[in-house]
Write a protein that holds these residues in place. Structure first.
Motif, PDB file in Angstrom:
ATOM      1  N   GLU A  65     -10.303 -13.403 -18.811  1.00  0.00           N
ATOM      2  CA  GLU A  65      -9.228 -14.362 -19.111  1.00  0.00           C
ATOM      3  C   GLU A  65      -8.590 -14.880 -17.821  1.00  0.00           C
ATOM      4  O   GLU A  65      -8.379 -16.078 -17.653  1.00  0.00           O
ATOM      5  N   ARG A  66      -8.295 -13.968 -16.911  1.00  0.00           N
ATOM      6  CA  ARG A  66      -7.650 -14.331 -15.646  1.00  0.00           C
ATOM      7  C   ARG A  66      -8.599 -15.146 -14.757  1.00  0.00           C
ATOM      8  O   ARG A  66      -8.226 -16.196 -14.231  1.00  0.00           O
ATOM      9  N   ASN A  67      -9.844 -14.679 -14.595  1.00  0.00           N
ATOM     10  CA  ASN A  67     -10.807 -15.350 -13.712  1.00  0.00           C
ATOM     11  C   ASN A  67     -11.173 -16.753 -14.192  1.00  0.00           C
ATOM     12  O   ASN A  67     -11.504 -17.617 -13.383  1.00  0.00           O
ATOM     13  N   ASN A  68     -11.138 -16.968 -15.488  1.00  0.00           N
ATOM     14  CA  ASN A  68     -11.512 -18.266 -16.052  1.00  0.00           C
ATOM     15  C   ASN A  68     -10.302 -19.097 -16.459  1.00  0.00           C
ATOM     16  O   ASN A  68     -10.457 -20.146 -17.089  1.00  0.00           O
ATOM     17  N   GLN A  69      -9.109 -18.594 -16.121  1.00  0.00           N
ATOM     18  CA  GLN A  69      -7.849 -19.294 -16.413  1.00  0.00           C
ATOM     19  C   GLN A  69      -7.778 -19.748 -17.871  1.00  0.00           C
ATOM     20  O   GLN A  69      -7.504 -20.910 -18.167  1.00  0.00           O
ATOM     21  N   LEU A  70      -8.037 -18.804 -18.778  1.00  0.00           N
ATOM     22  CA  LEU A  70      -8.030 -19.113 -20.200  1.00  0.00           C
ATOM     23  C   LEU A  70      -6.620 -19.044 -20.768  1.00  0.00           C
ATOM     24  O   LEU A  70      -5.821 -18.203 -20.359  1.00  0.00           O
ATOM     25  N   ASP A  71      -6.340 -19.910 -21.702  1.00  0.00           N
ATOM     26  CA  ASP A  71      -5.101 -19.886 -22.465  1.00  0.00           C
ATOM     27  C   ASP A  71      -5.489 -19.508 -23.891  1.00  0.00           C
ATOM     28  O   ASP A  71      -6.081 -20.313 -24.612  1.00  0.00           O
ATOM     29  N   LEU A  72      -5.196 -18.285 -24.298  1.00  0.00           N
ATOM     30  CA  LEU A  72      -5.639 -17.794 -25.606  1.00  0.00           C
ATOM     31  C   LEU A  72      -4.955 -18.486 -26.774  1.00  0.00           C
ATOM     32  O   LEU A  72      -5.344 -18.286 -27.922  1.00  0.00           O
ATOM     33  N   ASN A  73      -3.974 -19.317 -26.506  1.00  0.00           N
ATOM     34  CA  ASN A  73      -3.374 -20.120 -27.572  1.00  0.00           C
ATOM     35  C   ASN A  73      -4.221 -21.357 -27.886  1.00  0.00           C
ATOM     36  O   ASN A  73      -3.981 -22.016 -28.888  1.00  0.00           O
ATOM     37  N   ARG A  74      -5.168 -21.655 -27.024  1.00  0.00           N
ATOM     38  CA  ARG A  74      -6.093 -22.773 -27.267  1.00  0.00           C
ATOM     39  C   ARG A  74      -7.357 -22.212 -27.920  1.00  0.00           C
ATOM     40  O   ARG A  74      -8.035 -21.365 -27.327  1.00  0.00           O
ATOM     41  N   PRO A  75      -7.698 -22.651 -29.124  1.00  0.00           N
ATOM     42  CA  PRO A  75      -8.865 -22.099 -29.821  1.00  0.00           C
ATOM     43  C   PRO A  75     -10.164 -22.147 -29.022  1.00  0.00           C
ATOM     44  O   PRO A  75     -10.960 -21.208 -29.100  1.00  0.00           O
ATOM     45  N   GLN A  76     -10.393 -23.188 -28.225  1.00  0.00           N
ATOM     46  CA  GLN A  76     -11.644 -23.259 -27.457  1.00  0.00           C
ATOM     47  C   GLN A  76     -11.698 -22.161 -26.398  1.00  0.00           C
ATOM     48  O   GLN A  76     -12.758 -21.583 -26.152  1.00  0.00           O
ATOM     49  N   ASP A  77     -10.563 -21.858 -25.768  1.00  0.00           N
ATOM     50  CA  ASP A  77     -10.519 -20.775 -24.784  1.00  0.00           C
ATOM     51  C   ASP A  77     -10.693 -19.419 -25.466  1.00  0.00           C
ATOM     52  O   ASP A  77     -11.405 -18.547 -24.959  1.00  0.00           O
ATOM     53  N   PHE A  78     -10.043 -19.243 -26.603  1.00  0.00           N
ATOM     54  CA  PHE A  78     -10.161 -17.983 -27.335  1.00  0.00           C
ATOM     55  C   PHE A  78     -11.603 -17.783 -27.810  1.00  0.00           C
ATOM     56  O   PHE A  78     -12.160 -16.690 -27.724  1.00  0.00           O
ATOM     57  N   LYS A  79     -12.240 -18.851 -28.258  1.00  0.00           N
ATOM     58  CA  LYS A  79     -13.635 -18.785 -28.698  1.00  0.00           C
ATOM     59  C   LYS A  79     -14.532 -18.370 -27.528  1.00  0.00           C
ATOM     60  O   LYS A  79     -15.454 -17.570 -27.696  1.00  0.00           O
ATOM     61  N   ARG A  80     -14.257 -18.883 -26.355  1.00  0.00           N
ATOM     62  CA  ARG A  80     -15.032 -18.528 -25.163  1.00  0.00           C
ATOM     63  C   ARG A  80     -14.890 -17.040 -24.837  1.00  0.00           C
ATOM     64  O   ARG A  80     -15.873 -16.376 -24.513  1.00  0.00           O
ATOM     65  N   LEU A  81     -13.675 -16.518 -24.919  1.00  0.00           N
ATOM     66  CA  LEU A  81     -13.442 -15.098 -24.680  1.00  0.00           C
ATOM     67  C   LEU A  81     -14.155 -14.249 -25.740  1.00  0.00           C
ATOM     68  O   LEU A  81     -14.772 -13.237 -25.412  1.00  0.00           O
ATOM     69  N   LEU A  82     -14.096 -14.660 -26.998  1.00  0.00           N
ATOM     70  CA  LEU A  82     -14.767 -13.911 -28.065  1.00  0.00           C
ATOM     71  C   LEU A  82     -16.278 -13.872 -27.848  1.00  0.00           C
ATOM     72  O   LEU A  82     -16.913 -12.833 -28.078  1.00  0.00           O
ATOM     73  N   ALA A  83     -16.856 -14.975 -27.398  1.00  0.00           N
ATOM     74  CA  ALA A  83     -18.295 -15.006 -27.116  1.00  0.00           C
ATOM     75  C   ALA A  83     -18.637 -14.026 -25.993  1.00  0.00           C
ATOM     76  O   ALA A  83     -19.647 -13.308 -26.058  1.00  0.00           O
ATOM     77  N   TYR A  84     -17.792 -13.985 -24.974  1.00  0.00           N
ATOM     78  CA  TYR A  84     -17.998 -13.056 -23.863  1.00  0.00           C
ATOM     79  C   TYR A  84     -17.910 -11.606 -24.349  1.00  0.00           C
ATOM     80  O   TYR A  84     -18.760 -10.780 -24.024  1.00  0.00           O
ATOM     81  N   LEU A  85     -16.896 -11.290 -25.133  1.00  0.00           N
ATOM     82  CA  LEU A  85     -16.723  -9.923 -25.643  1.00  0.00           C
ATOM     83  C   LEU A  85     -17.862  -9.538 -26.581  1.00  0.00           C
ATOM     84  O   LEU A  85     -18.310  -8.384 -26.579  1.00  0.00           O
ATOM     85  N   ASP A  86     -18.338 -10.478 -27.372  1.00  0.00           N
ATOM     86  CA  ASP A  86     -19.473 -10.214 -28.251  1.00  0.00           C
ATOM     87  C   ASP A  86     -20.710  -9.886 -27.423  1.00  0.00           C
ATOM     88  O   ASP A  86     -21.465  -8.965 -27.740  1.00  0.00           O
ATOM     89  N   HIS A  87     -20.900 -10.631 -26.332  1.00  0.00           N
ATOM     90  CA  HIS A  87     -22.028 -10.374 -25.433  1.00  0.00           C
ATOM     91  C   HIS A  87     -21.929  -8.968 -24.837  1.00  0.00           C
ATOM     92  O   HIS A  87     -22.924  -8.237 -24.774  1.00  0.00           O
ATOM     93  N   LEU A  88     -20.724  -8.569 -24.427  1.00  0.00           N
ATOM     94  CA  LEU A  88     -20.529  -7.215 -23.890  1.00  0.00           C
ATOM     95  C   LEU A  88     -20.825  -6.158 -24.948  1.00  0.00           C
ATOM     96  O   LEU A  88     -21.436  -5.126 -24.653  1.00  0.00           O
ATOM     97  N   SER A  89     -20.412  -6.403 -26.179  1.00  0.00           N
ATOM     98  CA  SER A  89     -20.643  -5.460 -27.282  1.00  0.00           C
ATOM     99  C   SER A  89     -22.131  -5.297 -27.547  1.00  0.00           C
ATOM    100  O   SER A  89     -22.619  -4.177 -27.739  1.00  0.00           O
ATOM    101  N   ILE A  90     -22.854  -6.402 -27.551  1.00  0.00           N
ATOM    102  CA  ILE A  90     -24.301  -6.349 -27.794  1.00  0.00           C
ATOM    103  C   ILE A  90     -24.997  -5.593 -26.673  1.00  0.00           C
ATOM    104  O   ILE A  90     -25.873  -4.759 -26.912  1.00  0.00           O
ATOM    105  N   ASP A  91     -24.591  -5.868 -25.420  1.00  0.00           N
ATOM    106  CA  ASP A  91     -25.182  -5.167 -24.278  1.00  0.00           C
ATOM    107  C   ASP A  91     -24.900  -3.674 -24.334  1.00  0.00           C
ATOM    108  O   ASP A  91     -25.760  -2.849 -24.003  1.00  0.00           O
TER     109      ASP A  91
END
Length: 189
Positions: free
Chosen positions: A158-184
């Motif tokens: 979140e910090r490195n990519n300057q995400l604002d979790l109140n914006r759905p597109q940013d939150f979706k990006r974080l969820l995709a990243y976390l899903d990737h970590l979970s699968i790995d």
């Protein structure tokens, strides 16, 4: 499906949309019939999908007959959902489809200020199997509940990519990243 014709050529009405341009979209009905190359836009203020047939603008009047609508790569589902112990139905943007589904719900505050019309607001909902989607307290609450083993990674991403979790597109990006970590993590066991 049923349609009703609408007219909306003034600027104030156009600002009710996430994107006022009709975009080539795909519909999937509850009977799994695919309808491609239909021009659609989402009216946030009235919570309807509008389509353009020839030169006429129309509203989809039977959204319960649709499984999902994909506009410019974003999937919307018409669902019953729960907010503050009340159920209602409307269009939800699907952000994540893992063990639990995560949606964004858009709305426009009812005010006389034209500035408010330009910025749709949103909140998040989560749906676990067998339940209807329910409103979340916050994006951070969801992450700490469903991705608690990746909290440090989530904050760093979140910090490195300057995400604002109140914006759905940013939150979706974080969820995709976390899903990737979970699968790995599952694959490395």
């Amino acid at each position: 499906m049923h349609y009703s014709v609408i007219l909306d050529d003034n600027f104030e009405v156009q600002s009710n949309y996430q994107n006022s341009i009709f975009e080539t979209s795909k519909l999937i009905t509850t009977k799994n019939t695919e309808l491609n190359s239909i021009k659609i836009r989402y009216n946030v203020k009235t919570d309807v999908m509008e389509c353009k047939i020839g030169t006429q603008h129309s509203v989809i009047k039977s959204p319960e007959k649709l499984k999902e609508i994909t506009i410019n790569g974003e999937c919307y589902e018409y669902k019953k959902y729960l907010v503050k112990k009340d159920t209602t139905s409307g269009y939800l943007q699907k952000l994540y489809g893992g063990g639990q589904k995560i949606y964004a719900r858009y709305y426009i505050l009812s005010t006389k200020s034209k500035l408010d019309f330009k910025k749709p607001k949103s909140y998040y909902l989560v749906q676990t199997k067998g339940e209807i989607p329910r409103k979340l307290n916050s994006a951070n609450h969801l992450i700490s509940k469903y991705f608690k083993s990746f909290l440090k990674e989530a904050k760093k991403f979140e910090r490195n990519n300057q995400l604002d979790l109140n914006r759905p597109q940013d939150f979706k990006r974080l969820l995709a990243y976390l899903d990737h970590l979970s699968i790995d993590a599952v694959a490395s066991r």
